[in-house]
Design a protein around this motif. Sequence first.
Motif, mmCIF file in Angstrom:
data_model
loop_
_atom_site.group_PDB
_atom_site.id
_atom_site.type_symbol
_atom_site.label_atom_id
_atom_site.label_comp_id
_atom_site.label_asym_id
_atom_site.label_seq_id
_atom_site.Cartn_x
_atom_site.Cartn_y
_atom_site.Cartn_z
ATOM 1 N N SER A 241 -10.316 -46.521 -3.848
ATOM 2 C CA SER A 241 -11.610 -46.212 -4.467
ATOM 3 C C SER A 241 -11.464 -45.402 -5.743
ATOM 4 O O SER A 241 -12.248 -45.572 -6.681
ATOM 5 C CB SER A 241 -12.508 -45.467 -3.468
ATOM 6 O OG SER A 241 -11.860 -44.312 -2.970
ATOM 7 N N ALA B 56 -17.294 -53.335 -4.761
ATOM 8 C CA ALA B 56 -15.980 -52.983 -4.225
ATOM 9 C C ALA B 56 -15.831 -51.470 -4.095
ATOM 10 O O ALA B 56 -15.298 -50.953 -3.097
ATOM 11 C CB ALA B 56 -14.888 -53.549 -5.125
ATOM 12 N N MET C 129 -17.654 -60.966 -6.010
ATOM 13 C CA MET C 129 -17.462 -59.521 -5.808
ATOM 14 C C MET C 129 -17.579 -58.802 -7.151
ATOM 15 O O MET C 129 -16.964 -59.209 -8.132
ATOM 16 C CB MET C 129 -16.084 -59.237 -5.196
ATOM 17 C CG MET C 129 -15.819 -57.756 -4.978
ATOM 18 S SD MET C 129 -14.143 -57.407 -4.388
ATOM 19 C CE MET C 129 -13.172 -57.694 -5.873
ATOM 20 N N LEU D 267 -10.827 -47.769 -8.532
ATOM 21 C CA LEU D 267 -12.048 -48.516 -8.824
ATOM 22 C C LEU D 267 -13.044 -47.657 -9.609
ATOM 23 O O LEU D 267 -13.729 -48.156 -10.506
ATOM 24 C CB LEU D 267 -12.690 -48.989 -7.519
ATOM 25 C CG LEU D 267 -11.926 -50.086 -6.759
ATOM 26 C CD1 LEU D 267 -12.535 -50.275 -5.371
ATOM 27 C CD2 LEU D 267 -11.945 -51.398 -7.536
ATOM 28 N N GLN E 50 -15.387 -49.322 -0.478
ATOM 29 C CA GLN E 50 -14.257 -48.436 -0.177
ATOM 30 C C GLN E 50 -14.728 -47.016 0.139
ATOM 31 O O GLN E 50 -14.198 -46.361 1.041
ATOM 32 C CB GLN E 50 -13.284 -48.407 -1.362
ATOM 33 C CG GLN E 50 -12.509 -49.699 -1.578
ATOM 34 C CD GLN E 50 -11.504 -49.954 -0.478
ATOM 35 O OE1 GLN E 50 -11.854 -50.126 0.688
ATOM 36 N NE2 GLN E 50 -10.227 -49.977 -0.851
ATOM 37 N N VAL F 266 -17.340 -57.284 1.472
ATOM 38 C CA VAL F 266 -16.370 -57.291 0.369
ATOM 39 C C VAL F 266 -14.979 -56.944 0.899
ATOM 40 O O VAL F 266 -14.805 -56.030 1.704
ATOM 41 C CB VAL F 266 -16.784 -56.283 -0.724
ATOM 42 C CG1 VAL F 266 -15.654 -56.097 -1.726
ATOM 43 C CG2 VAL F 266 -18.042 -56.763 -1.426
ATOM 44 N N GLU F 267 -13.975 -57.687 0.427
ATOM 45 C CA GLU F 267 -12.592 -57.415 0.814
ATOM 46 C C GLU F 267 -11.819 -56.976 -0.426
ATOM 47 O O GLU F 267 -11.775 -57.692 -1.427
ATOM 48 C CB GLU F 267 -11.948 -58.660 1.418
ATOM 49 C CG GLU F 267 -12.563 -59.083 2.743
ATOM 50 C CD GLU F 267 -11.839 -60.271 3.357
ATOM 51 O OE1 GLU F 267 -10.803 -60.688 2.790
ATOM 52 O OE2 GLU F 267 -12.306 -60.773 4.389
ATOM 53 N N THR F 268 -11.222 -55.779 -0.341
ATOM 54 C CA THR F 268 -10.421 -55.262 -1.454
ATOM 55 C C THR F 268 -9.409 -54.254 -0.930
ATOM 56 O O THR F 268 -9.690 -53.522 0.025
ATOM 57 C CB THR F 268 -11.302 -54.593 -2.529
ATOM 58 O OG1 THR F 268 -10.458 -54.072 -3.560
ATOM 59 C CG2 THR F 268 -12.133 -53.466 -1.936
ATOM 60 N N ASP F 269 -8.239 -54.241 -1.552
ATOM 61 C CA ASP F 269 -7.191 -53.276 -1.193
ATOM 62 C C ASP F 269 -7.037 -52.201 -2.271
ATOM 63 O O ASP F 269 -6.190 -51.312 -2.143
ATOM 64 C CB ASP F 269 -5.842 -53.990 -1.011
ATOM 65 C CG ASP F 269 -5.865 -54.956 0.172
ATOM 66 O OD1 ASP F 269 -6.570 -54.636 1.157
ATOM 67 O OD2 ASP F 269 -5.197 -56.006 0.102
ATOM 68 N N VAL F 270 -7.842 -52.291 -3.314
ATOM 69 C CA VAL F 270 -7.728 -51.325 -4.415
ATOM 70 C C VAL F 270 -8.340 -49.992 -3.977
ATOM 71 O O VAL F 270 -9.485 -49.956 -3.505
ATOM 72 C CB VAL F 270 -8.450 -51.837 -5.673
ATOM 73 C CG1 VAL F 270 -8.289 -50.838 -6.820
ATOM 74 C CG2 VAL F 270 -7.918 -53.205 -6.070
#
Length: 452
Positions: free
Chosen positions: A81, A6, A1, A84, A10, A75-79
């Motif tokens: 946008s 990422a 990733m 980021l 998002q 893509v897996e993300t919890d952050v």
Amino acid sequence: MTLESALLKQIIANGDFETWNSLKEHYLPEGEYRKLWKILDKHVHKYQALPTFEDLKLEVRSRELQEKVYAIETVETDVPSIILLDYLKNQFTQNEILSRIEDYVDKHIAIGDARENIDLLQEIVVQVEDRVETSDEAESMDSIELFDNAEDLSKFLPLGLNQEYDLDYTFSPKDLVVIGGNRGGGKSFTCCNIATAAQAKGKSVLYFTIEMDTRQILQRIAAISTGVPTNRIKTKNLAPMEWEKVATWWADRFEGGDECLNEYKEHQDFDKFHYQLTRNKLAEKPQIDVHYDPSLTLAKIISVVRQKQAQLPDLGIVIVDYLNQIRRHNAPNRSGQYDWTEQIEISKGLKSLAQESKVLVLSAFQTNEKGEARFSKGILDAVDAAYSIQHWGDAEPCIKLKCDKMRNGKAEPFVSEMNWDTLKIGPHTALDPDEKAELKETMMTGEDTYDI
């Protein structure tokens, strides 16, 4: 990733239009990411909304890009946008700095002198800032206050050229004000008057001068402040009382000035007096700090303002004398000294400086015989207020400033008393010579009619 994947995941998955608007194409590396950015941008312009991943799969023609879209979707993300995006901007900024520093080291550091090297580094800062959005987020509509707070209101300043006019017109610490005049038409002495008035209001002044050197500017400010004729100060042809006035004004700039002044009154040697003063520090009080640079650039102005804001007590105004002579960078201007596109960029840059530093910026600019901006009317687009100087020479003890633009009010002119010996403007209002001539002509016409 990757960070870029990422962020795009998002933005697209959440339809985050606000973060998308802050994502510049050049933040992304060249290649597939920039191609995807252009497809997203085209979709937004057409539909005023971000595409879904299904929309993208239909709009993307290239097989490689389609594979990139599928990869981003997985893509897996919890952050969030917005965070980021900050990471991406930091990464881009670091790369820009390193790239420009490497170029600077390879091409300049071995051949440039100290001044050239410092100027080039200042330009690198401005060039990187031009490519990265670093301004603070706008205040939320549910929390913004209607009125300026007391601290901000204390920073509002008048021109200080006419006490009646100053009652109605003051300028905020984010404003850009310009004063126009033709060649030899009074731009510099008007700037000196504004600087003197600002210091009298308890504000420090940062004065950039291009054509007149530091001593010439200080001599004019001394004449305006003390009431001693300018020519007498230039030639050191002062009467005893005038020497004392100038010495008192000069002593006020330094710590321990009163003690040195008392000694001066006994020995009457100004050179000795000056030497004694300069062994002390400048006083911790509002000062007029003059910077003379015949090759002044916008980068240099920005750099010095940032430095001096931390040093000068309560910096209230930055004066640039004058706009048409400033260059954006040290590189030669292929379009000539007065390229109109560069002048517009300089004007915008000074406005951005006022907003960033929260200090009123005032600049002179050159006008033609009609009182219009000589090289580009576009330089007035970014300003909050614009004036043009009209004066009538020694025959009339007054000066008129015509208001050509007022963003937050009515464009009103004013006429002030003028002392042509000391070059002091105002503070009292004078009769407009044009109106006086018109009145005289009307009265003469009336008398002729009565005689008939």
